[in-house]
Design a protein around this motif. Structure first.
Motif, short mmCIF file in Angstrom:
data_model
loop_
_atom_site.label_atom_id
_atom_site.label_comp_id
_atom_site.label_asym_id
_atom_site.label_seq_id
_atom_site.Cartn_x
_atom_site.Cartn_y
_atom_site.Cartn_z
N HIS A 1 26.85 15.98 -2.49
CA HIS A 1 25.96 16.14 -1.33
C HIS A 1 26.41 17.20 -0.33
O HIS A 1 25.73 17.40 0.69
CB HIS A 1 25.84 14.80 -0.59
N ALA A 2 27.51 17.91 -0.59
CA ALA A 2 28.05 18.86 0.39
C ALA A 2 27.03 19.91 0.79
O ALA A 2 26.87 20.23 1.98
CB ALA A 2 29.31 19.52 -0.15
N GLN A 3 26.34 20.48 -0.19
CA GLN A 3 25.37 21.53 0.12
C GLN A 3 24.22 20.99 0.97
O GLN A 3 23.81 21.61 1.96
CB GLN A 3 24.80 22.12 -1.18
N ALA A 4 23.69 19.83 0.59
CA ALA A 4 22.56 19.27 1.32
C ALA A 4 22.97 18.86 2.73
O ALA A 4 22.20 19.04 3.69
CB ALA A 4 21.99 18.07 0.56
N LEU A 5 24.16 18.32 2.90
CA LEU A 5 24.62 17.95 4.23
C LEU A 5 24.81 19.18 5.11
O LEU A 5 24.49 19.16 6.30
CB LEU A 5 25.93 17.16 4.13
N ASP A 6 25.30 20.25 4.54
CA ASP A 6 25.44 21.50 5.29
C ASP A 6 24.08 22.02 5.73
O ASP A 6 23.91 22.53 6.84
CB ASP A 6 26.15 22.55 4.42
N ALA A 7 23.06 21.87 4.85
CA ALA A 7 21.72 22.37 5.15
C ALA A 7 20.89 21.42 6.00
O ALA A 7 19.80 21.77 6.44
CB ALA A 7 20.98 22.65 3.84
N GLY A 8 21.39 20.21 6.21
CA GLY A 8 20.64 19.24 7.01
C GLY A 8 19.62 18.44 6.24
O GLY A 8 18.79 17.75 6.83
N THR A 9 19.70 18.50 4.91
CA THR A 9 18.75 17.75 4.08
C THR A 9 19.43 16.61 3.32
O THR A 9 18.80 15.96 2.49
CB THR A 9 18.08 18.69 3.06
N GLY A 10 20.69 16.38 3.60
CA GLY A 10 21.45 15.37 2.88
C GLY A 10 21.43 14.02 3.58
O GLY A 10 20.86 13.86 4.67
N PRO A 11 22.10 13.04 2.98
CA PRO A 11 22.10 11.66 3.51
C PRO A 11 23.10 11.47 4.65
O PRO A 11 24.09 10.76 4.53
CB PRO A 11 22.47 10.83 2.27
N SER A 12 22.82 12.11 5.79
CA SER A 12 23.74 12.03 6.93
C SER A 12 23.97 10.61 7.40
O SER A 12 25.07 10.26 7.85
CB SER A 12 23.20 12.88 8.09
N ASP A 13 22.93 9.78 7.31
CA ASP A 13 23.05 8.41 7.80
C ASP A 13 24.00 7.57 6.97
O ASP A 13 24.39 6.48 7.39
CB ASP A 13 21.67 7.75 7.85
N GLU A 14 24.34 8.04 5.77
CA GLU A 14 25.27 7.31 4.91
C GLU A 14 26.73 7.67 5.16
O GLU A 14 27.63 6.98 4.67
CB GLU A 14 24.96 7.59 3.44
#
Length: 360
Positions: A12-25
């Motif tokens: 999930h590193a890429q998605a979290l960097d882009a703001g589309t990942g599971p931040s709430d987890e």
């Protein structure tokens, strides 16, 4: 760090960097791996160990995702504030919830650290409370705070009193207090999933149960080594990962690049050793100059390490498919110099210290 968390971060590193990942987890994942409690005494519900162990935990996460490491830093820094607070009732109320990931901790003391160095004035003011239960009424703003999980957070804030003596206190500000408003996430160019936002504080009534410390000038120097030391874990982890990637590349076998990577690794190890020595012997509490210098050095090494990774990977690093992780690390390295206190602010403070020393 557990293999389960490593795999989740890599996925999930890429998605979290882009703001589309599971931040709430993120916080629950970190808590499941027992990372927030590292360096917290077992009798307080932690995993034991030292601040050095906590820095290494942040570095291990930063090697895979600076977004998540940035959130862990904010969370773990707040835990250290609660540990150092004389408010035992507050510690009993929130510490175990923080360690368990039930409540997000956030360090809103960037403004306070700059205030301590004489760089800027405080952005939150306190007046006597409007009712018997509230000791103070707070107004102001915190323009940039990380790990503000929408489900609930608690943030540290330095507050200037309007009484004649104009004292400064440190409060723990809960997100559900009437008058606390969280902005939408800031529109960052990277680390977009880090729940970084601004907080507006309007006529917030707080009682003494939320007071972390009543004298900021005594409290802030005591917690600054943990605040900055934990922050150094971001650069340490990123530098280690880029140097590892550079070493793996075929072109790293070439003499000049191998020498560059080896030299960077040696510098990194030397600065990290000095950082841990200063934290262990407590010298940073009375003399922050070496700590500032090490923070500056580590950010520089991380940037050089990412550049070495680019040289090792060559044109492949510029291909979107094969170079995605590198591109993320490049953006992450660009973020390190502006994390408060920024390198410019630290260099300004070092220049002031040198001028004072020369005059003396």
């Amino acid at each position: 760090m557990s293999a389960t968390l490593e795999s989740w971060l890599d996925t999930h590193a890429q998605a979290l960097d882009a703001g589309t990942g599971p931040s709430d987890e993120v916080l629950s994942r970190l808590a499941a791996a027992r990372l927030p409690g590292i360096g917290v005494p077992r009798e307080l519900g932690g995993e034991g160990g030292t601040v050095r162990d906590a820095i290494e935990a942040i570095a291990a996460v930063a090697a895979r995702s600076l977004t998540v490491a940035f959130m862990l830093w904010g969370h773990r820094a707040f835990i250290s504030y609660v540990q150092a607070s004389p408010n035992a009732a507050l510690r009993e109320t929130v510490l175990r919830r923080l360690i368990a990931g039930e409540l997000a901790g956030a360090t809103g003391l960037s403004n306070a650290m700059k205030f301590l160095s004489g760089i800027e004035s405080l952005a939150v003011l306190a007046a006597p409370g409007g009712n018997a239960a509230a000791g103070w009424r707070l107004d102001g703003q915190l323009p940039w705070v990380t790990n503000l999980r929408p489900e609930g957070f608690i943030v540290a804030a330095a507050v200037q009193h309007d009484e004649a003596d104009g004292g400064v206190s440190i409060f723990a500000l809960p997100s559900d207090a009437p008058g606390v408003t969280r902005s939408p996430d800031l529109d960052l160019i990277a680390l977009r999933g880090s729940h970084t936002a601004a907080i507006a504080i309007e006529r917030v009534e707080l009682g003494p149960e939320w007071l972390l410390h009543d004298t900021a000038r005594a409290y802030l120097p005591a917690i600054r080594p943990a605040f900055l030391g934990l922050q150094c874990g971001l650069a340490i982890g990123l530098a280690r990962r880029s140097l590892e990637q550079a070493s793996r590349a075929r072109s790293a076998a070439e003499g000049v690049l191998r020498e560059t990577v080896d030299a960077l690794r040696g510098r990194l190890d030397s600065v990290v050793a000095a950082l841990y020595a200063g934290i262990a012997d407590g010298s940073f509490a009375s003399n922050a100059v070496p700590l500032f210098e090490q923070r500056i050095a580590l950010a520089g090494i991380a940037q050089e390490a990412v550049e070495a990774e680019l040289q090792a990977s060559g044109g492949r690093g510029y291909l979107r498919e094969s170079g995605a992780d590198f591109a993320r690390r490049w953006r992450e390295a660009a973020f390190l110099p502006i994390v408060t206190p920024s390198l410019l602010q630290l260099r300004t403070e070092l220049a002031r210290h040198a001028a004072r020393t020369e005059r003396a």
